[in-house]
Scaffold this active site. Sequence first.
Site, PDB file in Angstrom:
ATOM      1  N   PRO A  38     -25.615 -95.856 -94.916  1.00  0.00           N
ATOM      2  CA  PRO A  38     -25.631 -95.213 -93.526  1.00  0.00           C
ATOM      3  C   PRO A  38     -24.502 -94.318 -93.373  1.00  0.00           C
ATOM      4  O   PRO A  38     -24.640 -93.478 -92.385  1.00  0.00           O
ATOM      5  CB  PRO A  38     -25.597 -96.623 -92.808  1.00  0.00           C
ATOM      6  CG  PRO A  38     -26.156 -97.840 -93.399  1.00  0.00           C
ATOM      7  CD  PRO A  38     -25.860 -97.270 -94.867  1.00  0.00           C
TER       8      PRO A  38
ATOM      9  N   GLU B 269     -24.494-107.173 -95.891  1.00  0.00           N
ATOM     10  CA  GLU B 269     -23.623-106.178 -95.283  1.00  0.00           C
ATOM     11  C   GLU B 269     -23.038-104.871 -96.153  1.00  0.00           C
ATOM     12  O   GLU B 269     -22.439-103.917 -95.424  1.00  0.00           O
ATOM     13  CB  GLU B 269     -22.392-106.934 -94.627  1.00  0.00           C
ATOM     14  CG  GLU B 269     -22.713-108.065 -93.709  1.00  0.00           C
ATOM     15  CD  GLU B 269     -23.422-107.673 -92.603  1.00  0.00           C
ATOM     16  OE1 GLU B 269     -22.810-106.437 -91.750  1.00  0.00           O
ATOM     17  OE2 GLU B 269     -24.567-108.043 -92.142  1.00  0.00           O
TER      18      GLU B 269
ATOM     19  N   ARG C 135     -40.867 -83.160-105.675  1.00  0.00           N
ATOM     20  CA  ARG C 135     -41.583 -81.946-105.130  1.00  0.00           C
ATOM     21  C   ARG C 135     -40.895 -80.822-105.358  1.00  0.00           C
ATOM     22  O   ARG C 135     -41.401 -79.686-105.632  1.00  0.00           O
ATOM     23  CB  ARG C 135     -41.635 -81.925-103.728  1.00  0.00           C
ATOM     24  CG  ARG C 135     -42.589 -83.000-103.034  1.00  0.00           C
ATOM     25  CD  ARG C 135     -42.383 -83.182-101.397  1.00  0.00           C
ATOM     26  NE  ARG C 135     -42.827 -81.775-100.943  1.00  0.00           N
ATOM     27  CZ  ARG C 135     -44.039 -81.461-100.745  1.00  0.00           C
ATOM     28  NH1 ARG C 135     -44.997 -82.383-101.004  1.00  0.00           N
ATOM     29  NH2 ARG C 135     -44.470 -80.354-100.126  1.00  0.00           N
TER      30      ARG C 135
ATOM     31  N   ASP D 170     -42.555 -75.205 -97.600  1.00  0.00           N
ATOM     32  CA  ASP D 170     -42.041 -76.576 -96.435  1.00  0.00           C
ATOM     33  C   ASP D 170     -41.103 -76.169 -95.442  1.00  0.00           C
ATOM     34  O   ASP D 170     -40.467 -75.299 -95.632  1.00  0.00           O
ATOM     35  CB  ASP D 170     -41.529 -77.492 -97.414  1.00  0.00           C
ATOM     36  CG  ASP D 170     -42.536 -78.457 -98.427  1.00  0.00           C
ATOM     37  OD1 ASP D 170     -43.936 -78.074 -97.911  1.00  0.00           O
ATOM     38  OD2 ASP D 170     -42.405 -78.817 -99.222  1.00  0.00           O
TER      39      ASP D 170
END
Length: 251
Positions: free
Chosen positions: A90, A117, A155, A170
Amino acid sequence: MKIDILTLFPQMFESPFSASIIKRAVDRELLKINTVNIRDFSRNKHHTVDDTPFGGGAGMVMGPEPLFECFDALKEKQGGQVGRVVMMCPQGEPFTQAFARELAREEHLVLVCGHYEGIDERVRQSLVTDEISIGDYVLTGGELPAMVVVDAVARMLPGVLGEAASAEEDSFYHGLLEHPHYTKPREYRGMAVPEILLSGHHENIRQWRRRQSLLRTLERRPELLREVALQKEDRQVLLELLELLQSLDLK
């Protein structure tokens, strides 16, 4: 390209990678995906990989030993060297289309999926070259983000999509959101396909699509326009669109 995924739950990857574009890329040997169970490198009889954090606090932390030994095994298998090592985190750099294109140029990627954690900081300091976040939220583990990264990178690999232009059109590939798409039938429930797309005039269609792309980006993600290399034609279109939007707001 070869991608090694270090995870506590290799079974999570079986279904997503056994269908659609990823499966075809693997079958055609354009992409090789290998999942490695981190628990296999645990030295204790219960194959645990986590422990309580030094300094106290809630939750558990993945220890360094299994991951370091996992990397030792990967290095030996790779002839002494591994490719770019990307940890799902994160706190990492936001994952973008540009990042996917950059990773697609690598021959070997190692994706590290954390849990609990987090992972002992010594792993981050010694083994990891990049950290990626797929959004400002927290998931149970790094497996879902790793799937997202693999799909986006695959891709970009030559030959994976039927046409190279498919990836280039895209959203985000050139920094803008994608233009609207239509297919048959020409009219459905009172909604008709824009006439310009039926005209056969390729330059007019190109201009319409570019205008729609600029409009969508302006309306939905205007901050993206700061990073796009706009052409003179684009700037003129944006000025016209801004004037139009302002006039509509006034009404």
